[in-house]
Design an enzyme around this catalytic site. Structure first.
Site, short mmCIF file in Angstrom:
data_model
loop_
_atom_site.label_atom_id
_atom_site.label_comp_id
_atom_site.label_asym_id
_atom_site.label_seq_id
_atom_site.Cartn_x
_atom_site.Cartn_y
_atom_site.Cartn_z
N CYS A 1 0.85 -1.20 0.00
CA CYS A 1 0.00 0.00 0.00
C CYS A 1 0.89 1.25 0.00
O CYS A 1 2.00 1.26 0.52
CB CYS A 1 -0.90 0.01 1.22
SG CYS A 1 -2.08 1.40 1.21
N ASP B 1 0.42 3.75 1.68
CA ASP B 1 0.36 4.32 3.03
C ASP B 1 1.76 4.63 3.59
O ASP B 1 2.64 3.77 3.60
CB ASP B 1 -0.36 3.32 3.95
CG ASP B 1 -0.76 3.95 5.27
OD1 ASP B 1 0.13 4.47 5.98
OD2 ASP B 1 -1.96 3.93 5.60
N ARG C 1 2.80 4.88 6.45
CA ARG C 1 3.18 4.17 7.68
C ARG C 1 3.71 2.77 7.41
O ARG C 1 4.02 2.03 8.35
CB ARG C 1 1.97 4.10 8.63
CG ARG C 1 1.45 5.47 9.04
CD ARG C 1 0.07 5.37 9.65
NE ARG C 1 -0.93 4.90 8.67
CZ ARG C 1 -2.21 4.70 8.95
NH1 ARG C 1 -2.65 4.93 10.18
NH2 ARG C 1 -3.03 4.28 8.01
N HIS D 1 -2.20 -4.04 4.87
CA HIS D 1 -2.06 -3.66 6.28
C HIS D 1 -3.43 -3.40 6.87
O HIS D 1 -4.36 -2.97 6.16
CB HIS D 1 -1.15 -2.43 6.43
CG HIS D 1 -1.73 -1.17 5.84
ND1 HIS D 1 -2.37 -0.21 6.60
CD2 HIS D 1 -1.81 -0.72 4.56
CE1 HIS D 1 -2.78 0.77 5.82
NE2 HIS D 1 -2.46 0.48 4.57
N CYS E 1 -6.37 0.00 6.72
CA CYS E 1 -6.05 0.61 5.42
C CYS E 1 -7.19 1.53 4.99
O CYS E 1 -8.35 1.12 4.91
CB CYS E 1 -5.82 -0.49 4.38
SG CYS E 1 -5.43 0.16 2.75
#
Ligand code: CO
Length: 201
Positions: A42, A44, A46, A98, A101
């Site tokens: 992803c 993302d 993080r 994750h 999400c």
């Protein structure tokens, strides 16, 4: 005037640390790229791929997008996959989702606007396929986290039918596909145990 000076300062100190630790570091990286893994994760912020699995530059080929989707008609993803399998000859593809999400959460929400909505449609489809299982879960939180897992599992299945992968298996190239999920709460990865490993070891 230069924008974002802090990032350039960070970069200079990173580059000098690398050289300090290993004077040949950049010379070696320039000369050859030989990662053994393709990571599809992803976007993302993080979930930094290399850091999570403790791999250095040169060791992980990476493709990231919203919701770690393997789009059957996504030229970007398909080109990355083809290059990784046919040229770099990586032997493992890791689809890593994750929990929590945002892309997955959006698939439970009302339609948004394109291009995001067109992208989220991939996830809405998986949600639809598993509507019965999801409905049995006690709450929205559980449905959200389970769809994060189901999405990874679906992407592993899709990958296994992409021509690049099928052709690699047909010519006897060792290639395994794995589905993992990352927990933002503790930084730990979990194997969803859906690996497809061909030809059999
Ligand atoms: Co995400």
């Amino acid at each position: 005037m230069r924008f974002l000076p802090q990032l350039f300062a960070n970069n200079q100190s990173w580059a000098s640390q690398q050289t300090h630790r290993d004077p040949e570091f950049f010379k070696r990286l320039c000369a050859i790229q030989r990662p053994d893994y393709l990571w599809i994760g992803c976007a993302d912020s993080r979930v930094p791929a290399n850091e999570i699995v403790g791999l250095a530059p040169g060791e992980l080929f990476v493709h990231r997008n919203v919701g770690n989707i393997v789009g059957r008609d996504d030229q970007n993803c398909l080109a990355v996959l083809q290059y990784a399998v046919d040229v770099l000859r990586i032997s493992h593809v890791i689809v890593c989702g994750h929990y929590r999400c945002g892309g997955i959460q959006a698939a439970f929400g009302p339609p948004t606007t394109d291009p995001l909505e067109g992208w989220i449609a991939h996830i809405r489809e998986i949600r639809q396929t598993h509507a019965r299982e999801l409905a049995l879960l006690p709450g929205d939180e559980q449905r959200w986290q389970r769809l994060c897992e189901l999405n990874v599992i679906a992407q592993v299945q899709i990958l296994s039918n992409i021509p690049t992968v099928v052709r690699a298996w047909q010519r006897g190239q060792q290639l395994a596909i794995h589905g993992w999920i990352y927990n933002l709460n503790d930084g730990l990865l979990h194997d969803l145990e859906v690996s497809i490993n061909k030809p059999a070891y």
